[in-house]
Design an enzyme around this catalytic site. Structure first.
Site, PDB file in Angstrom:
ATOM      1  N   CYS A 190      42.080  39.011  66.958  1.00 32.69           N
ATOM      2  CA  CYS A 190      42.695  38.313  65.839  1.00 32.69           C
ATOM      3  C   CYS A 190      42.096  38.749  64.524  1.00 32.69           C
ATOM      4  CB  CYS A 190      42.553  36.804  65.990  1.00 32.69           C
ATOM      5  SG  CYS A 190      40.889  36.187  65.694  1.00 32.69           S
ATOM      6  N   CYS A 238      61.912  47.297  61.700  1.00 37.13           N
ATOM      7  CA  CYS A 238      62.401  48.653  61.918  1.00 37.13           C
ATOM      8  C   CYS A 238      63.215  48.680  63.205  1.00 37.13           C
ATOM      9  CB  CYS A 238      61.242  49.638  61.981  1.00 37.13           C
ATOM     10  SG  CYS A 238      60.346  49.784  60.423  1.00 37.13           S
ATOM     11  N   PRO A 293      67.234  50.331  64.797  1.00 34.25           N
ATOM     12  CA  PRO A 293      68.230  51.363  64.492  1.00 34.25           C
ATOM     13  C   PRO A 293      69.117  50.963  63.314  1.00 34.25           C
ATOM     14  CG  PRO A 293      68.042  51.083  66.863  1.00 34.25           C
ATOM     15  CD  PRO A 293      67.200  50.005  66.241  1.00 34.25           C
TER      16      PRO A 293
END
Length: 279
Positions: A121, A261, A263
């Site tokens: 973390c 991100c 297609p």
């Protein structure tokens, strides 16, 4: 109720970091079936005989992890600060025994964090709030990336996840060349560990991986941004979203941060001037 039958079966694959088990699935609760689970083991980084941190990780590419963690945490400046490494089994996991230069070891001892609780973390084990975050020199603007090539890289991200393909249980971090080609990558059950492995690999690769960007299969936390910037990465693509702190850190250190991100899709949070195809 039986959820998972933990009896181990002989590995049916040569892939390191995955194990065959027997379990039950919804479509046939009466008949146990073989399936694959990713291994998650404690890995201690031991510098000159002193254990500094324990991370839960996939038991592969651990030398790259040690180099990447050491760079991204500011323990070393270059891989040459490490004189040697050996991965050895311990009673409950694995140790990476690192022979660190005297100068770097003295610096590490001065600011060594508590071993117990230091995890992926990025905050556990930190002694006070002021210790969260590291001063990072602003990155230069030397890199560009054409977003038109991103879709091809996304389509091949699973190529660096042999464990993930078998178990569905790993994060990936890959290095994209300016052409959009996947130069290589690493996977791990921990997203920060996968990134450290990639950063270690990039440091070893030298000039061949000098230009390009990082693509990670996870969200972009502030520590993902911080680790990337500490290693001179100027562009970070993430499949999922970024956090507010990640965006703030990216803005301050001049890192181009891109999330969601998929297609045909990308959300640019900071410094879009490095990206071709942004109107």
């Amino acid at each position: 109720m039986n959820i998972l039958h933990t009896k181990k079966h002989k590995n049916a694959t040569s892939v390191t970091g995955v194990r065959e088990v027997v379990l039950w699935k919804r479509d046939n609760l009466q008949q146990p079936q073989p399936d694959m689970l990713a291994e998650e083991v404690p890995v201690a980084l031991v510098y000159n005989g002193i254990s500094h941190v324990v991370m839960m990780a996939s038991p592969k590419d651990l030398e790259e992890f040690a180099i990447g963690f050491s760079l991204s945490e500011g323990i070393i400046e270059t891989p040459a600060d490490i004189y040697g490494m050996e991965v050895v089994p311990s009673c409950n996991g694995l140790e990476v025994q690192i022979d660190l230069s005297s100068r770097r070891f003295m610096g590490l001892k001065e600011r060594r964090r508590a071993l117990a609780g230091r995890t992926g973390c990025g905050v556990c084990g930190v002694e006070q709030l002021n210790d969260i975050g590291k001063p990072i020199a602003p990155l230069p603007f030397t890199q560009t990336f054409d977003l038109a090539t991103l879709d091809n890289a996304l389509a091949h991200l699973t190529d660096v996840q042999p464990i993930g393909q078998l178990s569905g249980c790993t994060h990936a971090a890959a290095w994209l060349l300016p052409s959009g080609e996947l130069a290589g990558g690493h996977e791990d059950v921990g997203r920060h560990v996968a990134l450290d492995k990639l950063l270690g690999h990039r440091a070893r690769a030298g000039e061949t991986w000098a230009s390009g960007a990082v693509l990670v299969s996870s969200r972009a936390s502030y520590e993902m941004v911080q680790k990337s910037a500490m290693c001179g990465v100027e562009i970070l693509f993430a499949v999922s979203a970024a956090t507010t702190l990640a965006v703030e850190v990216a803005e301050r250190c001049n890192l181009t941060l891109v999330g969601f991100c998929k297609p045909g899709r990308a959300t640019i949070y900071t410094h879009p001037q490095r990206l071709v195809g942004v109107k």
